[in-house]
Each structure stands twice: as C-alpha cells, then as structure tokens.
Design an enzyme around this catalytic site. Structure first.
Site, PDB file in Angstrom:
ATOM      1  N   ARG A  69       0.921  -1.257  -0.077  1.00  0.00           N
ATOM      2  CA  ARG A  69      -0.104  -0.027  -0.097  1.00  0.00           C
ATOM      3  C   ARG A  69       0.913   1.293   0.028  1.00  0.00           C
ATOM      4  O   ARG A  69       2.022   1.383   0.718  1.00  0.00           O
ATOM      5  CB  ARG A  69      -0.741  -0.081   1.247  1.00  0.00           C
ATOM      6  N   TYR A 208      -1.963  -3.571  -6.740  1.00  0.00           N
ATOM      7  CA  TYR A 208      -1.424  -4.496  -5.423  1.00  0.00           C
ATOM      8  C   TYR A 208      -2.509  -4.457  -4.195  1.00  0.00           C
ATOM      9  O   TYR A 208      -2.788  -3.155  -3.994  1.00  0.00           O
ATOM     10  CB  TYR A 208       0.068  -3.860  -4.833  1.00  0.00           C
ATOM     11  N   LYS A 217      -9.469  -2.337   2.201  1.00  0.00           N
ATOM     12  CA  LYS A 217      -9.228  -1.144   2.950  1.00  0.00           C
ATOM     13  C   LYS A 217      -9.942   0.157   2.402  1.00  0.00           C
ATOM     14  O   LYS A 217     -10.505   0.807   3.402  1.00  0.00           O
ATOM     15  CB  LYS A 217      -7.775  -0.716   2.989  1.00  0.00           C
ATOM     16  N   HIS A 237     -10.222  -2.310  11.805  1.00  0.00           N
ATOM     17  CA  HIS A 237      -9.081  -3.225  11.426  1.00  0.00           C
ATOM     18  C   HIS A 237      -8.854  -4.036  12.546  1.00  0.00           C
ATOM     19  O   HIS A 237      -7.711  -4.260  13.145  1.00  0.00           O
ATOM     20  CB  HIS A 237      -7.980  -2.176  11.179  1.00  0.00           C
ATOM     21  N   SER A 259      -0.877  -3.426  10.565  1.00  0.00           N
ATOM     22  CA  SER A 259      -0.552  -4.380   9.604  1.00  0.00           C
ATOM     23  C   SER A 259       0.679  -4.983   9.743  1.00  0.00           C
ATOM     24  O   SER A 259       1.472  -4.654  10.326  1.00  0.00           O
ATOM     25  CB  SER A 259      -0.345  -3.554   8.118  1.00  0.00           C
ATOM     26  N   CYS A 261       1.186  -7.358  12.007  1.00  0.00           N
ATOM     27  CA  CYS A 261       1.570  -7.501  13.462  1.00  0.00           C
ATOM     28  C   CYS A 261       0.786  -8.508  14.030  1.00  0.00           C
ATOM     29  O   CYS A 261       0.645  -8.518  15.403  1.00  0.00           O
ATOM     30  CB  CYS A 261       1.243  -6.137  14.055  1.00  0.00           C
ATOM     31  N   THR A 264      -3.872 -12.294  11.525  1.00  0.00           N
ATOM     32  CA  THR A 264      -4.083 -13.385  10.840  1.00  0.00           C
ATOM     33  C   THR A 264      -3.422 -14.689  11.717  1.00  0.00           C
ATOM     34  O   THR A 264      -4.076 -15.820  12.001  1.00  0.00           O
ATOM     35  CB  THR A 264      -3.399 -13.582   9.378  1.00  0.00           C
ATOM     36  N   ASP A 284      -8.850  -9.723   9.313  1.00  0.00           N
ATOM     37  CA  ASP A 284      -8.350  -8.502   9.093  1.00  0.00           C
ATOM     38  C   ASP A 284      -9.550  -7.284   9.263  1.00  0.00           C
ATOM     39  O   ASP A 284      -9.096  -6.051   9.986  1.00  0.00           O
ATOM     40  CB  ASP A 284      -8.122  -8.144   7.699  1.00  0.00           C
ATOM     41  N   ARG A 376       2.083 -12.161  -0.432  1.00  0.00           N
ATOM     42  CA  ARG A 376       0.679 -12.419   0.208  1.00  0.00           C
ATOM     43  C   ARG A 376      -0.047 -13.470  -0.356  1.00  0.00           C
ATOM     44  O   ARG A 376       0.530 -13.881  -1.672  1.00  0.00           O
ATOM     45  CB  ARG A 376      -0.133 -11.119   0.035  1.00  0.00           C
ATOM     46  N   TYR A 502       2.615 -16.845  19.073  1.00  0.00           N
ATOM     47  CA  TYR A 502       1.833 -17.738  18.561  1.00  0.00           C
ATOM     48  C   TYR A 502       1.052 -18.608  19.320  1.00  0.00           C
ATOM     49  O   TYR A 502       0.296 -17.971  20.114  1.00  0.00           O
ATOM     50  CB  TYR A 502       2.879 -18.632  17.567  1.00  0.00           C
TER      51      TYR A 502
HETATM   52  P1  GTP Z   1      -2.140  -7.581   7.704  1.00  0.00           P
HETATM   53  O1  GTP Z   1      -2.591  -8.700   6.728  1.00  0.00           O
HETATM   54  O2  GTP Z   1      -0.853  -6.726   7.138  1.00  0.00           O
HETATM   55  O3  GTP Z   1      -2.983  -6.634   8.362  1.00  0.00           O
HETATM   56  O4  GTP Z   1      -0.987  -8.477   8.910  1.00  0.00           O
HETATM   57  P2  GTP Z   1      -1.436  -9.308   9.987  1.00  0.00           P
HETATM   58  O5  GTP Z   1      -1.775  -8.349  11.290  1.00  0.00           O
HETATM   59  O6  GTP Z   1      -2.634 -10.037   9.782  1.00  0.00           O
HETATM   60  O7  GTP Z   1      -0.168 -10.080  10.485  1.00  0.00           O
HETATM   61  P3  GTP Z   1      -0.042 -11.781  10.515  1.00  0.00           P
HETATM   62  O8  GTP Z   1      -0.593 -12.397  11.498  1.00  0.00           O
HETATM   63  O9  GTP Z   1       0.199 -11.830   8.911  1.00  0.00           O
HETATM   64  O10 GTP Z   1       1.535 -11.419  10.871  1.00  0.00           O
HETATM   65  C1  GTP Z   1       2.910 -10.816  10.486  1.00  0.00           C
HETATM   66  C2  GTP Z   1       3.870 -11.379  11.046  1.00  0.00           C
HETATM   67  O11 GTP Z   1       3.960 -11.134  12.538  1.00  0.00           O
HETATM   68  C3  GTP Z   1       4.501 -12.601  10.606  1.00  0.00           C
HETATM   69  O12 GTP Z   1       5.730 -12.502  10.132  1.00  0.00           O
HETATM   70  C4  GTP Z   1       4.340 -13.476  11.666  1.00  0.00           C
HETATM   71  O13 GTP Z   1       4.922 -14.629  11.708  1.00  0.00           O
HETATM   72  C5  GTP Z   1       4.613 -12.465  12.818  1.00  0.00           C
HETATM   73  N1  GTP Z   1       3.790 -12.863  14.040  1.00  0.00           N
HETATM   74  C6  GTP Z   1       2.596 -13.042  14.472  1.00  0.00           C
HETATM   75  N2  GTP Z   1       2.126 -13.429  15.587  1.00  0.00           N
HETATM   76  C7  GTP Z   1       3.279 -13.400  16.202  1.00  0.00           C
HETATM   77  C8  GTP Z   1       3.717 -13.633  17.655  1.00  0.00           C
HETATM   78  O14 GTP Z   1       2.903 -13.967  18.511  1.00  0.00           O
HETATM   79  N3  GTP Z   1       4.917 -13.252  17.999  1.00  0.00           N
HETATM   80  C9  GTP Z   1       5.872 -13.003  16.949  1.00  0.00           C
HETATM   81  N4  GTP Z   1       7.223 -13.049  17.454  1.00  0.00           N
HETATM   82  N5  GTP Z   1       5.813 -12.878  15.864  1.00  0.00           N
HETATM   83  C10 GTP Z   1       4.401 -13.094  15.354  1.00  0.00           C
HETATM   84  C1  SPV Z   2      -2.827  -4.289   5.489  1.00  0.00           C
HETATM   85  O1  SPV Z   2      -1.864  -3.991   5.253  1.00  0.00           O
HETATM   86  O2  SPV Z   2      -3.273  -4.280   6.451  1.00  0.00           O
HETATM   87  C2  SPV Z   2      -3.332  -5.509   4.830  1.00  0.00           C
HETATM   88  C3  SPV Z   2      -2.869  -5.743   3.324  1.00  0.00           C
HETATM   89  O3  SPV Z   2      -4.196  -6.314   5.163  1.00  0.00           O
HETATM   90  S1  SPV Z   2      -3.511  -4.901   2.165  1.00  0.00           S
HETATM   91  O4  SPV Z   2      -4.667  -5.503   1.734  1.00  0.00           O
HETATM   92  O5  SPV Z   2      -2.747  -4.573   1.113  1.00  0.00           O
HETATM   93  O6  SPV Z   2      -4.150  -3.468   2.870  1.00  0.00           O
HETATM   94 MN    MN Z   3      -4.532  -5.524   7.522  1.00  0.00          MN
END
Ligand code: GTP
Ligand code: SPV
Ligand code: MN
Length: 596
Positions: A69, A208, A217, A237, A259, A261, A264, A284, A376, A502
């Site tokens: 983004r 993208y 978004k 979010h 994002s 963090c 997922t 999300d 992604r 995790y």
């Molecule tokens: P967006 O789709 O961008 O909104 O991201 P998201 O908030 O869904 O993040 P996602 O779950 O994809 O995690 C992003 C990164 O954080 C990955 O590299 C994960 O491995 C890492 N991560 C997730 N949960 C943890 C955790 O509990 N501890 C640590 N150290 N890293 C984590």
């Molecule tokens: C984010 O950045 O929070 C996402 C990916 O979920 S995007 O759809 O590119 O915004």
């Molecule tokens: Mn997101």
C-alpha cells in the site's frame, strides 16, 4: 446491462471516460474464474502451480515498484480538510475529481473493463453492504472472487438498491498493437482516493492489495468508517475469533493490531493449552453493530484471507498452511522447480533451485530474500480448518472482548486490561507499533497508530475517537466488550523475543476469558489491571521466571517517558481530540507519579 438504473448509468459513464476495448459484467462463476486465470497464464501474469501439489492455484509476480500500500498517495477528499483531519492526505473533492477525470480519460484503452458486484458480509445480512468495483485488471477480479461474495447473486440482492461505486485502473492503457506486460501498473502516477460524502472510491496506477482490491481497506474501512460514524456502528481493522475453553461456552474476541502485527496468526492459532480451541471468523476487518440485546455483534465483511506469506509455516500457523492447499493466489512468493510455492521460514531450509519473487534464479548465499517481505496469499476463508461455525451467520457474533496491540520491544507489558470503555478507548488511541513491510517506507520505526486505523480512518481521527467514546455510551457498561492491550513482541537486551508467541498466546487469551467471565484474578496498577502473579497460566511454559516477571512488570519509568510522546501525538491529532482522552492521559500521569 443490469436491473439497476444507477449502476447502468455509472457503467456507461465510466466506459465513456476510460474507453476500454470491451465491458464484462462478472457473474462470479467458477467457469469465469477459470477462463480469466487461463488468459492470465497465457499473458504471463499468472503461473499455474503444479496441479497435484497446489490444485487450482496460481503464482503472480508484481512489478517491483508495486508491492505494498502507498499511504502517501492515499487521499480522503472530504468536504473540508478539517473533516479529513490531520492524519489524512486531503484535497478538495471538486479539484480532485477534475484531476482524476483527466487521469482516467482513456486509461483502459486496449483492455477489458470488468464490472464486479460484491457484498461485504453475508449476502442479505443487516450488517452487510454492497459495492461495485469497475477494474481493468483480471488479477483484481480473480482476487475479489476469493476476498468477497461476488457475482450474479449480489446483483440480485442489490435490486434497485444503493451501492458504493469503486473505480480502479492499473493506469496502463495499451495502444493498438502494443504488447502487454505481466503486471501492468503506473510507476509514475498513483492515486488511492476516497470521496466520503458521496461514498465513492477512485484508485489509479497500482494493482496491489489494499490499493486495488477496493472492497478491503478502501470500502470496508475508509468509507465504512464514515458510514459507521453516521449510523452508530464500528468498522475496524480487527480480526474476529471464537475462544472455547475445555468445558464451557465460546466467547468472541475482536483484536486490532497494525498491518503485519499478527492478526492472521492469532485469528487461526492452535492453542498450546490443552482443550482450548480458537476458531476463525475473520483475520483483518470487523464490522460491529448493536443487536437488540444491546451487545455489539460482529461480522467479517470479507470471505477470503489476503495474508502475509513470509513467516507462515506449520510451526507458526499450521491452520493457515492448511488453508493454502488449493484454490489460492500467491503474490510475490518464490517458486520451487516442482511448481510449488516457498517463502522465508516456510520450511527450515530453502529448497534447491528456487525462482525468487522477481522471477530470477535464487541462491540462499545471495543474501536476498526469495519472497518479498509483503508477499501475500489470497485464500478462501471456508478452507480454513478452524473456520468458526458462525463465520457466515448474517446476525454476526457477540463480542465479549476487544484487544489492542502492536510491536513494542520494550515498556508495554504482555497483557493488561482497561479500567472501563473510556480508558480502553484511551489505550486504543495511544496504540503504537514498529512499522512493517505492509506499507511502503522505512520498517521498524515506532509510530502511534490509534486502533490500528491510522492508514484506514476515512475521517478526522479526533472525531473517530469521539465516536468510540459515544459507542460506549449507547448501551449499559455490562453489555460492552472489555478492552485489553497485548504485546507479543517484547525483546531482551540482546534482541531475542521474551515471549514465544503464536500458540502460546492462548495463555493470554485464557486470562482474558477468565476476566470476561468473572473468575480471572488481577491487580490494579497505574496503567490498568494486570494478571496477578499466579493468574497467567504458565504451566509447562518455556519462559524463565525473570522473563515472565519482566513481561508483566509495570515499567513506570518507561511509561513516564512515553507521556511527552503521547502528548505530542495528541497535539498532532488536532483540536477535535475529545477532552476526555486528555483527562485520561492526565490521570495516567498522576497514577504513574504516585508512590506505591
Ligand atoms: P495484515 O494482513 O498486514 O493486516 O497483517 P496481520 O496483522 O494479519 O499479521 P500476520 O498475522 O500476518 O503476522 C505478520 C508477521 O508477524 C508474521 O511474520 C508473523 O510470523 C509475525 N507474528 C505473528 N504473531 C506473532 C507472535 O505471536 N510473535 C511473534 N514474535 N511474531 C508473530
Ligand atoms: C494491511 O496492510 O493491513 C493488509 C494488506 O491487510 S492490504 O490489503 O494490502 O492493505
Ligand atoms: Mn490488515
């Protein structure tokens, strides 16, 4: 043409403006998806993955200049700059409309213009809303079919009703005879523009993610946040998960992390605590409206995951890996010689002879990443092995707890609970995290990101926070979700994770469950309620006593150092910031300064 006059007029208007070669009204069928996919394979946009290893799935490599983004090219064109607020880029709507009309003229030349009817949320749910995306990108159509309920059924549900018009072009017209490229986009010019008053979206130049899949978004957060303000609900979010103890009732939790963090990961985690279950409603976005009983009910407006691939593995997120077995699109990941996908940490050692995300031969010794850090996957929610039984329930699920959080290597404890809704709103308003690869720009810089909505709030952030406070006055305190702040990302002095994260995050969820149901023990501290020494289930946990103590310590000095930063953050939010939040800040400072 359709049975909707406004829609027909809009299709004609945009076709006249953008001058596409042809117009295609999407029916959402599998046959349509397959034919678009095979056209993209022919054109080099898609690579079909091995039919046995990854059935009905495709790999796609974007232009290296179009991988995330672009917040600096995202605009909220409200009536006045004050309404967009100091955290959004603003341009006068009439002026921007005139500029975009010039930019979009003939921009679809040589391309097909697709019309995508989509529903954000279960079709017909009182919490759902309908949008129509017009795009010249077949990649967007394919992704929208996974990410939203899309096609003929939605048109039927729309009838003569209203919809949010979402216009998208990759901004790469083709002259006659000009060959296309695998990932058309406009390297020089990008616009992600929202007109909140007329509830419309114009996006140009990027193909993208959130720039192009406009249901996500642009609609479900930026435009929907404005609708939510006007209509008394919340568009956030946030992931939504169900949490079920070994013997007991499921509660639902929503969580806002910025994002990349961990949304997922948390939304589909396998708890390490025996007998506990997490089920996934969404990863999300959450739309929450009040039910007749005065509680907030949430739906996931999406039907797919657009998830961060790197870091996703059988160790970190087995349920995501199992979701990805078929019917997926992978963008900017690496490819194996067998025709399967790979990304950093997918397996311990990378396979031999990988092709990287830019289509080049890749060696581990090169020091380059095989997958882009913001690579992604696009995957259907209903393929998730732990999808919640109520994922598709038009009534939504009642939310018992809301979590805020982010990446903070120091100061912020593993978990603490707000004293009440207003204090929780305060905690959300000062939420902070290190930036990630999900947005262009530097990675690892701490920025304040209220409710993880900084890039996604469609109006003045001060008004948004006032809306949150107002929502808390709409119902009885007992009907409101309890609010918590979590931080999985504490690091030691040597830069090692203090908390395993995790599946082990289930220990924190257990305490939250107990707090919500009335049995959890807590101590009152200046920042909120923390788990008392024995309240956090640390049985068989591979964390030292000292680390655990550090994770649950109130770092008074660290917090006191935050105060000036919070104050300057608040100053940047302008004069619409509710006084109540400034009062909360003053109270926090006073409590921190008190001797215990
Ligand atoms: P967006 O789709 O961008 O909104 O991201 P998201 O908030 O869904 O993040 P996602 O779950 O994809 O995690 C992003 C990164 O954080 C990955 O590299 C994960 O491995 C890492 N991560 C997730 N949960 C943890 C955790 O509990 N501890 C640590 N150290 N890293 C984590
Ligand atoms: C984010 O950045 O929070 C996402 C990916 O979920 S995007 O759809 O590119 O915004
Ligand atoms: Mn997101």
């Amino acid at each position: 043409m359709t049975g909707n006059q406004k829609l027909n007029a809009w299709i004609n208007e945009i076709a006249a403006l953008c001058a596409p070669r042809s117009v295609h009204l999407c029916d959402g069928s599998q046959a349509e998806y397959d034919s678009l996919a095979s056209e993209m394979v022919k054109g080099g946009t898609f690579v079909k993955l091995d039919g046995k290893l990854r059935p009905n799935s495709y790999l796609c490599r974007s232009d290296p200049a179009d991988v995330a983004r672009t917040e600096d090219r995202t605009f909220i064109c409200a009536r006045s700059q004050d309404e967009a607020g100091p955290t959004n880029n603003w341009r006068a709507p009439a002026e921007m409309k005139a500029e975009l009309t010039r930019v979009f003229r003939n921009c679809m030349q040589g391309r097909t213009m697709y019309v995508i009817p989509f529903s954000m949320g279960p079709i017909g749910s009182p919490i759902s809303h309908i949008g129509i995306e017009i795009t010249d990108s077949p990649y967007v159509v394919a992704n929208m079919r996974i990410m939203t309920r899309m096609g003929r059924e939605v048109l039927d549900a729309l009838g003569a009703g209203d919809f949010v018009p979402c216009l998208h072009s990759v901004g790469a017209p083709l002259n006659s005879g000009q060959a296309d490229v695998p990932w058309p986009c406009n390297a020089k010019s990008k616009y992600i523009v929202h007109f909140p008053e007329e509830r419309s979206i114009w996006s140009y130049g990027s193909g993208y993610g959130g720039n192009a899949l406009l249901g996500k978004k642009c609609f479900a957060l930026r435009i929907a946040s404005v609708m939510a303000r006007d209509q008394g609900w919340l568009a956030e979010h946030m992931l939504i998960l169900g949490l079920t103890p070994p013997s007991g009732k499921t509660i639902y939790i929503a969580a806002a992390f910025p994002s990349a963090c961990g949304k997922t990961n948390l939304a589909m985690m396998n708890p390490t605590l025996p007998g506990w279950k997490v089920s996934c409603v969404g990863d999300d976005i959450a739309w929450m409206k009040f039910g007749a009983d005065g509680r907030l009910y949430a739906i996931n407006p999406e039907s797919g995951f657009f998830g961060v691939a790197p870091g996703t593995s059988m160790q970190s997120n087995p349920n995501a890996v199992k979701t990805l077995v078929k019917n997926c699109i992978f963008t900017n990941v690496a490819m194996t010689p067998e025709g399967d996908v790979w990304w950093e940490d997918f397996t311990k050692a990378p396979p031999q002879k990988l092709i990287d995300w830019q289509g080049k031969q890749w060696e581990a010794s090169s020091g380059r990443k095989a997958a882009h850090p913001n690579a992604r996957f696009t995957a259907p929610v209903n393929q998730c092995p732990v999808v919640d039984p109520n994922y598709d329930n038009p009534q939504g699920v009642p939310i018992s707890a809301i979590l805020f959080g982010g990446r903070r290597p120091s100061v912020i404890p593993l978990v603490f609970e707000a004293f009440n809704w207003a204090h929780g709103t305060f905690l959300g308003s000062i939420q902070s995290s290190e930036t990630t690869a999900a947005q262009t720009g530097a990675v690892g810089i701490v920025r304040r990101d209220p409710m993880a909505m900084l890039p996604f709030c469609g109006y003045n952030m001060g008004d948004y926070l006032a809306h949150w406070l107002q929502v808390g006055r709409e119902t009885s305190p007992a009907s409101l979700p309890k609010i918590f702040y979590v931080n999985w990302f504490r690091k030691s002095g040597e830069g090692k994770w203090l908390w395993p994260g995790y599946g082990e995050n289930s220990r924190v969820l257990k305490w939250i469950y107990e707090r919500v149901t009335g049995t959890g023990q807590a101590v009152e501290t200046p920042i909120g309620y923390l788990p008392s020494a024995s309240a956090l289930d640390a049985k068989d946990l591979a964390v030292s006593r000292e680390d655990l103590r550090e994770l649950l310590r109130v770092d008074r000095e660290g917090w006191l150092k935050e105060i000036p930063d919070i104050r300057s953050h608040y100053a940047k939010l302008g004069d619409r910031l509710p006084q109540e939040l400034l009062d909360e800040l003053a109270r926090l400072e006073r409590r921190l300064a008190e001797k215990t």
